[in-house]
Design a protein around this motif. Structure first.
Motif, PDB file in Angstrom:
ATOM      1  N   ASP A 117      -0.612  -7.190  -9.623  1.00  0.00           N
ATOM      2  CA  ASP A 117      -1.846  -8.243  -9.326  1.00  0.00           C
ATOM      3  C   ASP A 117      -1.903  -8.171  -7.715  1.00  0.00           C
ATOM      4  OD1 ASP A 117      -2.125  -9.013 -11.950  1.00  0.00           O
ATOM      5  OD2 ASP A 117      -0.741 -10.760 -11.677  1.00  0.00           O
ATOM      6  N   GLN A 118      -0.871  -8.241  -7.002  1.00  0.00           N
ATOM      7  CA  GLN A 118      -1.001  -8.027  -5.643  1.00  0.00           C
ATOM      8  C   GLN A 118      -1.600  -6.844  -5.001  1.00  0.00           C
ATOM      9  OE1 GLN A 118       3.108  -8.743  -3.933  1.00  0.00           O
ATOM     10  NE2 GLN A 118       3.447 -10.659  -5.027  1.00  0.00           N
ATOM     11  N   ILE A 119      -1.169  -5.683  -5.688  1.00  0.00           N
ATOM     12  CA  ILE A 119      -1.950  -4.446  -5.137  1.00  0.00           C
ATOM     13  C   ILE A 119      -3.418  -4.511  -5.744  1.00  0.00           C
ATOM     14  CG2 ILE A 119      -1.879  -2.075  -5.714  1.00  0.00           C
ATOM     15  CD1 ILE A 119       1.076  -2.270  -6.165  1.00  0.00           C
ATOM     16  N   ALA A 120      -3.743  -5.042  -6.764  1.00  0.00           N
ATOM     17  CA  ALA A 120      -4.876  -4.996  -7.175  1.00  0.00           C
ATOM     18  C   ALA A 120      -6.066  -5.841  -6.189  1.00  0.00           C
ATOM     19  CB  ALA A 120      -5.314  -5.538  -8.620  1.00  0.00           C
ATOM     20  N   GLY A 164      -8.774  -1.892  -8.310  1.00  0.00           N
ATOM     21  CA  GLY A 164      -9.443  -2.940  -9.183  1.00  0.00           C
ATOM     22  C   GLY A 164      -8.385  -3.652 -10.015  1.00  0.00           C
ATOM     23  N   GLN A 165      -8.699  -3.875 -11.256  1.00  0.00           N
ATOM     24  CA  GLN A 165      -7.787  -4.545 -12.247  1.00  0.00           C
ATOM     25  C   GLN A 165      -6.990  -3.723 -13.255  1.00  0.00           C
ATOM     26  OE1 GLN A 165      -6.925  -7.879 -11.806  1.00  0.00           O
ATOM     27  NE2 GLN A 165      -8.275  -7.814 -10.129  1.00  0.00           N
ATOM     28  N   ARG A 166      -7.283  -2.294 -12.837  1.00  0.00           N
ATOM     29  CA  ARG A 166      -6.859  -1.073 -13.685  1.00  0.00           C
ATOM     30  C   ARG A 166      -5.207  -1.024 -13.534  1.00  0.00           C
ATOM     31  NH1 ARG A 166      -9.818   3.990 -13.721  1.00  0.00           N
ATOM     32  NH2 ARG A 166      -8.884   4.126 -15.612  1.00  0.00           N
ATOM     33  N   ALA A 167      -4.467  -2.010 -14.230  1.00  0.00           N
ATOM     34  CA  ALA A 167      -3.089  -1.551 -13.899  1.00  0.00           C
ATOM     35  C   ALA A 167      -2.311  -2.008 -15.192  1.00  0.00           C
ATOM     36  CB  ALA A 167      -2.492  -2.273 -13.012  1.00  0.00           C
ATOM     37  N   ASP A 168      -1.399  -1.230 -15.649  1.00  0.00           N
ATOM     38  CA  ASP A 168      -0.360  -1.616 -16.638  1.00  0.00           C
ATOM     39  C   ASP A 168       0.847  -1.289 -16.738  1.00  0.00           C
ATOM     40  OD1 ASP A 168      -0.655   0.892 -17.332  1.00  0.00           O
ATOM     41  OD2 ASP A 168      -1.786   0.733 -19.235  1.00  0.00           O
ATOM     42  N   ILE A 169       1.831  -1.668 -17.766  1.00  0.00           N
ATOM     43  CA  ILE A 169       3.364  -1.434 -17.401  1.00  0.00           C
ATOM     44  C   ILE A 169       3.547  -0.728 -19.015  1.00  0.00           C
ATOM     45  CG2 ILE A 169       5.503  -2.130 -17.503  1.00  0.00           C
ATOM     46  CD1 ILE A 169       4.230  -4.615 -15.814  1.00  0.00           C
ATOM     47  N   ILE A 208       6.378  -0.480  -4.065  1.00  0.00           N
ATOM     48  CA  ILE A 208       5.370   0.097  -4.987  1.00  0.00           C
ATOM     49  C   ILE A 208       4.118  -0.045  -4.232  1.00  0.00           C
ATOM     50  CG2 ILE A 208       4.209  -0.038  -7.220  1.00  0.00           C
ATOM     51  CD1 ILE A 208       6.671  -1.047  -8.476  1.00  0.00           C
ATOM     52  N   ALA A 209       3.802  -1.148  -3.607  1.00  0.00           N
ATOM     53  CA  ALA A 209       2.482  -1.305  -2.970  1.00  0.00           C
ATOM     54  C   ALA A 209       2.304  -0.288  -1.583  1.00  0.00           C
ATOM     55  CB  ALA A 209       2.318  -2.717  -2.307  1.00  0.00           C
ATOM     56  N   GLU A 210       3.516  -0.144  -1.244  1.00  0.00           N
ATOM     57  CA  GLU A 210       3.516   0.923  -0.079  1.00  0.00           C
ATOM     58  C   GLU A 210       3.270   2.191  -0.462  1.00  0.00           C
ATOM     59  OE1 GLU A 210       6.443   2.395   3.614  1.00  0.00           O
ATOM     60  OE2 GLU A 210       6.900   0.470   2.708  1.00  0.00           O
ATOM     61  N   MET A 211       3.971   2.577  -1.746  1.00  0.00           N
ATOM     62  CA  MET A 211       3.592   3.977  -2.455  1.00  0.00           C
ATOM     63  C   MET A 211       2.142   4.027  -2.591  1.00  0.00           C
ATOM     64  SD  MET A 211       6.892   4.110  -5.156  1.00  0.00           S
ATOM     65  CE  MET A 211       8.543   4.561  -4.636  1.00  0.00           C
ATOM     66  N   VAL A 212       1.422   2.910  -3.032  1.00  0.00           N
ATOM     67  CA  VAL A 212       0.170   3.273  -3.701  1.00  0.00           C
ATOM     68  C   VAL A 212      -0.648   3.450  -2.318  1.00  0.00           C
ATOM     69  CG1 VAL A 212      -1.860   1.804  -4.561  1.00  0.00           C
ATOM     70  CG2 VAL A 212       0.348   1.634  -5.463  1.00  0.00           C
TER      71      VAL A 212
END
Length: 315
Positions: A31-34, A40-45, A113-117
């Protein structure tokens, strides 16, 4: 950059004690990365249950029903951590633009993970999570790990020191990796061979929140040996060198025996003979064992058996 989708692949084996809290943490990070407008909101696990015998799968089902962003994949039995990673990547790459793999205990810092993105957005196809210290490890584990990396380097294996399986990969990097068909696979040794642009993020590993490590010493040693025999034939070449040295030593001993016989200095000794026999016999047995390991791996590859069997998928 256009809207991109992130999928976090989480292999899990008997992780009932930490799974719920870990997934909630990962959802929060997504959610923070989005909010950075990268995805956008396209993320899942995607959680891969590697044949757990506790309540891990029941927890995955509950999480899935409560949140559609959480998906699950269940093996019919325990096939191992590497197979779980491959299965997760194979399923995730169908819809994801970038895939992060991280263990369920979250000892690898998920905040990175945010830094990776960010580094992916800058053009990196592979972003390695690299530990910048090993203070949480025992002296034995820290020393053997460093020795293992040095040994692989001497054997000509390209490996990222202090990197395990915490990484981000682009869609094309994952698709290229999945083209590698071998069954005896050592993922962290194959990724550097893909040849795409890479980057690194550094983090400090934390102790487990609960539960026990799924890699005790016995499994770690087996994993290390698999890494060596899957990536290099250097041990077989070492056998050739040892055999050559043994032959040269034998020639030298023959010459020594002839000289001592001519000089009348023949030494009658049982101990030296037995030591020599045991030494040569030991070298031969070790050599046969190493060669047998490679033959066993070849047998597995020729059979072409599936790496794993998927029992259930929660879309």
């Amino acid at each position: 950059m256009d809207t991109q989708k992130l999928t976090i692949v989480v292999p899990a084996y008997n992780e009932e004690e930490v799974l719920t809290s870990s997934i909630q943490k990962l959802l929060s990070i997504e959610d923070q990365i989005a909010t950075q407008n990268i995805m956008g909101q396209r993320a899942d696990i995607l959680i891969v249950d590697d044949g757990s015998v506790d309540h891990t799968w029941e927890i995955i089902e509950k999480l899935h029903h409560s949140n559609s962003r959480i998906r699950g994949l269940r093996f019919s039995r325990n096939f191992g951590h590497q197979s779980a990673l491959i299965a997760g990547m194979k399923e995730a790459v169908k819809s994801a633009d970038m895939i992060v793999t991280i263990d369920a205990d979250l000892q690898d810092d998920p905040e990175k993970i945010a830094e990776m993105v960010d580094k992916y957005a800058e053009g990196a196809d592979i972003v390695y999570g690299v530990r910048n210290n090993r203070e949480s490890d025992s002296w034995f584990k820290r020393t053997t790990a460093q020795g293992y990396y040095k040994t692989l380097k001497m054997l000509g294996v390209e490996l990222i020191p202090n990197h395990a399986d915490f990484r981000l990969m682009s869609k094309r990097a994952v698709e290229t990796f999945l083209d590698y068909p071998e069954r005896n696979i050592f993922i962290r040794g194959l990724i550097p061979k893909l040849g795409y642009k890479t980057d690194e993020v550094y983090y400090k590993r934390t102790p487990r929140m609960a539960g026990e490590s799924k890699y005790p010493l016995k499994k770690m040693l087996a994993f290390a040996w698999d890494g060596i025999t899957s990536l290099t034939i250097a041990p077989v070449r070492l056998i050739l060198i040892l055999g050559t040295l043994a032959c040269l030593l034998a020639v030298g001993m023959v010459a020594y025996a002839v000289v001592t016989k001519l000089l009348g200095m023949t030494i009658h000794g049982w101990s030296s003979l037995m030591v020599s026999l045991w030494f040569i016999g030991g070298v031969q047995m070790v050599s046969l064992g190493v060669i047998g390991e490679y033959i066993g791996k070849l047998t597995t590859e020729v059979k072409r058996r599936p790496r794993y069997t998927v029992q259930t998928i929660l879309e």
